[in-house]
Enzyme design. Structure first.
Site, PDB file in Angstrom:
ATOM      1  CG  HIS A   1      -2.082  -1.943  -6.925  1.00 16.39           C
ATOM      2  ND1 HIS A   1      -1.296  -2.595  -7.840  1.00 16.39           N
ATOM      3  CD2 HIS A   1      -1.735  -2.456  -5.717  1.00 16.39           C
ATOM      4  CE1 HIS A   1      -0.523  -3.470  -7.209  1.00 16.39           C
ATOM      5  NE2 HIS A   1      -0.775  -3.401  -5.925  1.00 16.39           N
TER       6      HIS A   1
ATOM      7  CB  THR B   1      -9.575  -6.246   3.756  1.00 12.70           C
ATOM      8  OG1 THR B   1      -8.515  -5.426   4.268  1.00 12.70           O
ATOM      9  CG2 THR B   1      -8.983  -7.414   2.991  1.00 12.70           C
TER      10      THR B   1
ATOM     11  NE  ARG C   1      -7.201  -6.836   6.562  1.00 14.61           N
ATOM     12  CZ  ARG C   1      -6.213  -7.713   6.455  1.00 14.61           C
ATOM     13  NH1 ARG C   1      -5.851  -8.438   7.501  1.00 14.61           N
ATOM     14  NH2 ARG C   1      -5.571  -7.885   5.318  1.00 14.61           N
TER      15      ARG C   1
ATOM     16  CG  ASP D   1      -1.879  -1.180   1.201  1.00 15.90           C
ATOM     17  OD1 ASP D   1      -2.327  -1.554   0.109  1.00 15.90           O
ATOM     18  OD2 ASP D   1      -2.140  -1.728   2.284  1.00 15.90           O
ATOM     19  CD  GLU D   2       4.630  -0.496  -0.442  1.00 15.45           C
ATOM     20  OE1 GLU D   2       3.742  -0.737  -1.297  1.00 15.45           O
ATOM     21  OE2 GLU D   2       5.247  -1.378   0.166  1.00 15.45           O
TER      22      GLU D   2
ATOM     23  CG  ASP E   1      -0.204  14.651   0.722  1.00 10.35           C
ATOM     24  OD1 ASP E   1       0.514  13.770   0.202  1.00 10.35           O
ATOM     25  OD2 ASP E   1      -1.422  14.487   0.938  1.00 10.35           O
TER      26      ASP E   1
ATOM     27  NE  ARG F   1      -3.811   0.533   3.611  1.00 11.72           N
ATOM     28  CZ  ARG F   1      -4.004   1.325   2.552  1.00 11.72           C
ATOM     29  NH1 ARG F   1      -3.661   2.596   2.592  1.00 11.72           N
ATOM     30  NH2 ARG F   1      -4.541   0.837   1.453  1.00 11.72           N
TER      31      ARG F   1
HETATM   32  P1  GDP Z   1      -0.873   0.442  -3.505  1.00 12.58           P
HETATM   33  O1  GDP Z   1      -1.532  -0.819  -3.081  1.00 12.58           O
HETATM   34  O2  GDP Z   1       0.597   0.443  -3.280  1.00 12.58           O
HETATM   35  O3  GDP Z   1      -1.224   0.840  -4.918  1.00 12.58           O
HETATM   36  O4  GDP Z   1      -1.455   1.592  -2.553  1.00 12.58           O
HETATM   37  P2  GDP Z   1      -2.987   1.773  -2.099  1.00 12.58           P
HETATM   38  O5  GDP Z   1      -3.760   2.280  -3.236  1.00 12.58           O
HETATM   39  O6  GDP Z   1      -3.486   0.553  -1.411  1.00 12.58           O
HETATM   40  O7  GDP Z   1      -2.813   2.855  -0.949  1.00 12.58           O
HETATM   41  C1  GDP Z   1      -2.322   4.134  -1.207  1.00 12.58           C
HETATM   42  C2  GDP Z   1      -3.404   5.152  -0.822  1.00 12.58           C
HETATM   43  O8  GDP Z   1      -2.802   6.435  -0.740  1.00 12.58           O
HETATM   44  C3  GDP Z   1      -4.509   5.299  -1.844  1.00 12.58           C
HETATM   45  O9  GDP Z   1      -5.686   5.636  -1.184  1.00 12.58           O
HETATM   46  C4  GDP Z   1      -4.040   6.460  -2.719  1.00 12.58           C
HETATM   47  O10 GDP Z   1      -5.100   7.162  -3.357  1.00 12.58           O
HETATM   48  C5  GDP Z   1      -3.369   7.332  -1.697  1.00 12.58           C
HETATM   49  N1  GDP Z   1      -2.242   8.113  -2.192  1.00 12.58           N
HETATM   50  C6  GDP Z   1      -1.263   7.745  -3.071  1.00 12.58           C
HETATM   51  N2  GDP Z   1      -0.327   8.696  -3.180  1.00 12.58           N
HETATM   52  C7  GDP Z   1      -0.716   9.708  -2.347  1.00 12.58           C
HETATM   53  C8  GDP Z   1      -0.138  10.958  -1.960  1.00 12.58           C
HETATM   54  O11 GDP Z   1       0.932  11.357  -2.422  1.00 12.58           O
HETATM   55  N3  GDP Z   1      -0.832  11.704  -1.045  1.00 12.58           N
HETATM   56  C9  GDP Z   1      -1.997  11.287  -0.489  1.00 12.58           C
HETATM   57  N4  GDP Z   1      -2.592  12.058   0.409  1.00 12.58           N
HETATM   58  N5  GDP Z   1      -2.564  10.117  -0.817  1.00 12.58           N
HETATM   59  C10 GDP Z   1      -1.932   9.324  -1.720  1.00 12.58           C
HETATM   60  P1  IMO Z   2      -1.175  -4.130  -2.225  1.00  8.03           P
HETATM   61  O1  IMO Z   2      -0.763  -4.730  -3.532  1.00  8.03           O
HETATM   62  C1  IMO Z   2      -1.169  -4.627   2.083  1.00  8.03           C
HETATM   63  C2  IMO Z   2      -0.992  -8.746   3.553  1.00  8.03           C
HETATM   64  C3  IMO Z   2      -2.135  -9.309   4.387  1.00  8.03           C
HETATM   65  C4  IMO Z   2      -1.380 -10.322   5.226  1.00  8.03           C
HETATM   66  C5  IMO Z   2      -0.340 -10.882   4.272  1.00  8.03           C
HETATM   67  C6  IMO Z   2      -0.769 -12.171   3.590  1.00  8.03           C
HETATM   68  O2  IMO Z   2      -2.399  -3.306  -2.289  1.00  8.03           O
HETATM   69  O3  IMO Z   2      -0.017  -3.466  -1.551  1.00  8.03           O
HETATM   70  P2  IMO Z   2      -2.455 -12.762   1.632  1.00  8.03           P
HETATM   71  O4  IMO Z   2      -3.914 -12.452   1.452  1.00  8.03           O
HETATM   72  O5  IMO Z   2      -1.587 -12.233   0.552  1.00  8.03           O
HETATM   73  O6  IMO Z   2      -2.213 -14.227   1.890  1.00  8.03           O
HETATM   74  O7  IMO Z   2      -2.051 -12.008   2.994  1.00  8.03           O
HETATM   75  O8  IMO Z   2      -0.128  -9.850   3.306  1.00  8.03           O
HETATM   76  N1  IMO Z   2      -1.401  -8.212   2.252  1.00  8.03           N
HETATM   77  C7  IMO Z   2      -1.396  -6.913   1.941  1.00  8.03           C
HETATM   78  N2  IMO Z   2      -1.133  -5.825   2.696  1.00  8.03           N
HETATM   79  N3  IMO Z   2      -1.429  -4.466   0.762  1.00  8.03           N
HETATM   80  C8  IMO Z   2      -1.634  -5.544  -0.040  1.00  8.03           C
HETATM   81  O9  IMO Z   2      -1.657  -5.429  -1.369  1.00  8.03           O
HETATM   82  C9  IMO Z   2      -1.697  -6.835   0.548  1.00  8.03           C
HETATM   83  N4  IMO Z   2      -1.886  -8.094   0.078  1.00  8.03           N
HETATM   84  C10 IMO Z   2      -1.704  -8.922   1.133  1.00  8.03           C
HETATM   85  O10 IMO Z   2      -2.745  -8.296   5.160  1.00  8.03           O
HETATM   86  O11 IMO Z   2      -0.675  -9.674   6.239  1.00  8.03           O
HETATM   87 MG    MG Z   3      -2.985  -1.459  -1.785  1.00  9.90          MG
END
Ligand code: GDP
Ligand code: IMO
Ligand code: MG
Length: 423
Positions: free
Chosen positions: A41, A299, A301, A13-14, A331, A303
């Site tokens: 993503h 999910t 959940r 979730d970066e 930000d 974080r």
């Molecule tokens: P991923 O799984 O690595 O693609 O990341 P996720 O989408 O699960 O989580 C990143 C969250 O941060 C999302 O809700 C994005 O819309 C948000 N996001 C991404 N970059 C930025 C940013 O630079 N600033 C803020 N405020 N939100 C961001």
């Molecule tokens: P993105 O791609 C954050 C975590 C789960 C659990 C472990 C194993 O959005 O970054 P799994 O269902 O893969 O067997 O779960 O990995 N997990 C994630 N955490 N972002 C994800 O995806 C995740 N996919 C799995 O919470 O700890």
């Molecule tokens: Mg994610």
């Protein structure tokens, strides 16, 4: 011809989705190389806000070929749902392909994920319950079905019967209801009907792309600290989100990968169980969660939130041969009086380590060693170049870059497409 690998460099979730959406504007091919619909993503652009689970984040560029690679596990039901949502938003799906070699994630994998988590009691992993672990386990045990099997009904029938012989015994053992082969076969025929034309041997396509010097982007799911081999085992996913696996999971010669971009948040978050040394249980943690909207895209959940972990980034950058960082969510730190960066882990015996990652049982006992950095107390959301950032923010980011040992390529200061810039 640069092939770029884009990885999550922390616990997932970066902000991988938003960076890929940005880079895909120039990419000819985007390939998801591991994972399944456990990914969330988030991409925010002219098509609205979407959480992509299986579909590569290049889908919003109509010129980009998008491949779900052989290293993935594919739940066709989720894929079809996701396609429906995107189509309703006006996204063109003509260029979406699935490798014949990707594993087919079946309903019994989800069932088993839930049953296995329940059986673990207090030793739960906190999986997304999407069936990812059981699907990869079947792959390794050689009882998995592959997406290409959907194109060979006779073979599929045999393979399914073979799989169910062990799967149903496992389900029964764990107190679940065995699944019916005929029902599953009919389900698969539905998948074939709806997805058949997209299931291809992707190698000729990628090979052609390489020959034609096209720009290829490999999209990782999750992050290094949840890697099956190098993450916080057993609190990991069942595949390898690391660069070394990207070539195999996408179907490219490893030596073609010439750029590895690590996506990191300007702080740390994790979903699921396991050690997370910089986790905060105080007002600062709550503030990061609230301001950063830190709730799972898959999910929902909440974080776990914490300060930036400089030990983990040094480890991830070296292990993956990262060439640069994309730092997101700067930000979210606007307005903090001061910030902390973890630069070492103090072990129970008092020794401080900074250049290695202790094994899980030890990592559970470490105390982070922090540096304190001055906050900037103003908004960065409107900044579009490095020089426009407040000096304190630049100093903070430079320290992260130093700990990673690599330069910063991109900074993101908001979730919208325009709120990212190259450094
Ligand atoms: P991923 O799984 O690595 O693609 O990341 P996720 O989408 O699960 O989580 C990143 C969250 O941060 C999302 O809700 C994005 O819309 C948000 N996001 C991404 N970059 C930025 C940013 O630079 N600033 C803020 N405020 N939100 C961001
Ligand atoms: P993105 O791609 C954050 C975590 C789960 C659990 C472990 C194993 O959005 O970054 P799994 O269902 O893969 O067997 O779960 O990995 N997990 C994630 N955490 N972002 C994800 O995806 C995740 N996919 C799995 O919470 O700890
Ligand atoms: Mg994610």
């Amino acid at each position: 011809m640069p092939a770029i690998v884009l990885l999550g460099a922390q616990w997932g979730d970066e902000g991988k989705g938003r960076i890929i959406d940005y880079l895909a504007q120039e990419a000819d091919v985007v390939i998801r190389f591991q994972g399944g619909d456990n990914a969330g993503h988030t991409v925010i652009n002219a098509f609205g806000k979407h959480a992509l689970h299986l579909i590569p984040s290049g889908i919003f560029n109509p010129r980009t070929q998008n491949i779900i690679g052989s290293g993935c596990v594919v739940n066709p039901q989720s894929l079809l749902q996701e396609m429906e949502v995107l189509e309703a938003s006006g996204v063109e799906l003509e260029n979406l392909w699935v490798s014949t070699r990707a594993q087919l994630l079946m309903p019994y994998h989800r069932e088993l994920d839930g049953l296995e988590e329940a059986a673990r009691g207090k030793d739960t992993i906190g999986t997304t319950r999407r069936g990812i672990g059981p699907a990869y386990a079947d792959k390794a045990a050689r009882v998995g079905l592959r997406m290409g099997d959907l194109l060979q009904p006779g073979w599929l029938e045999r393979r399914l019967a073979n799989a169910l012989r062990t799967v149903n015994r496992k389900i029964e053992l764990l107190g679940g209801t065995p699944q019916d082969g005929d029902v599953l076969y009919a389900l698969c025929m539905g998948y074939r009907e709806n997805l058949g034309g997209r299931i291809i041997d992707t190698l000729p396509m990628t090979r052609r792309a390489v020959q034609q010097q096209k720009q290829i982007l490999l999209e990782g799911q999750l992050g290094v600290m949840r890697d099956l081999d190098w993450g916080i085992y057993p609190y990991v996913t069942s595949s390898n989100p690391t660069a070394a696996y990207a070539a195999s999971g996408a179907g490219l010669p490893a030596r073609l990968l010439d750029r590895v971009l690590g996506v990191v948040k300007a702080y740390s978050t994790a979903v699921g169980e396991g050690p997370f040394p910089t986790e905060l249980h105080d007002a600062d943690g709550a503030r990061l969660r609230e301001v950063g909207s830190e709730f799972g895209a898959t999910t929902g959940r909440p974080r776990r939130c914490g300060w930036f972990d400089g030990v983990a980034i040094g480890y991830a950058a070296w292990l993956n041969g990262m060439t640069g960082l994309a730092i997101t969510k700067l930000d979210v730190l606007d307005g903090f009086e001061s910030l902390k960066i973890c630069v070492g882990y103090q072990l129970p015996d008092g020794v401080v380590v900074a250049d290695s990652m202790p094994d899980t049982p030890v990592l559970l006992q470490v105390t982070p060693v922090y540096e304190v950095w001055e906050g900037w107390r103003c908004s960065t959301a409107g900044c579009r170049r490095w020089e426009a950032l407040p000096s304190q923010a630049r100093a903070y980011l430079q320290r992260i870059s130093e700990l990673a040992g690599i330069p910063i390529d991109y900074v993101s200061v908001g979730a919208a497409r325009g709120q990212v810039f190259a450094v």
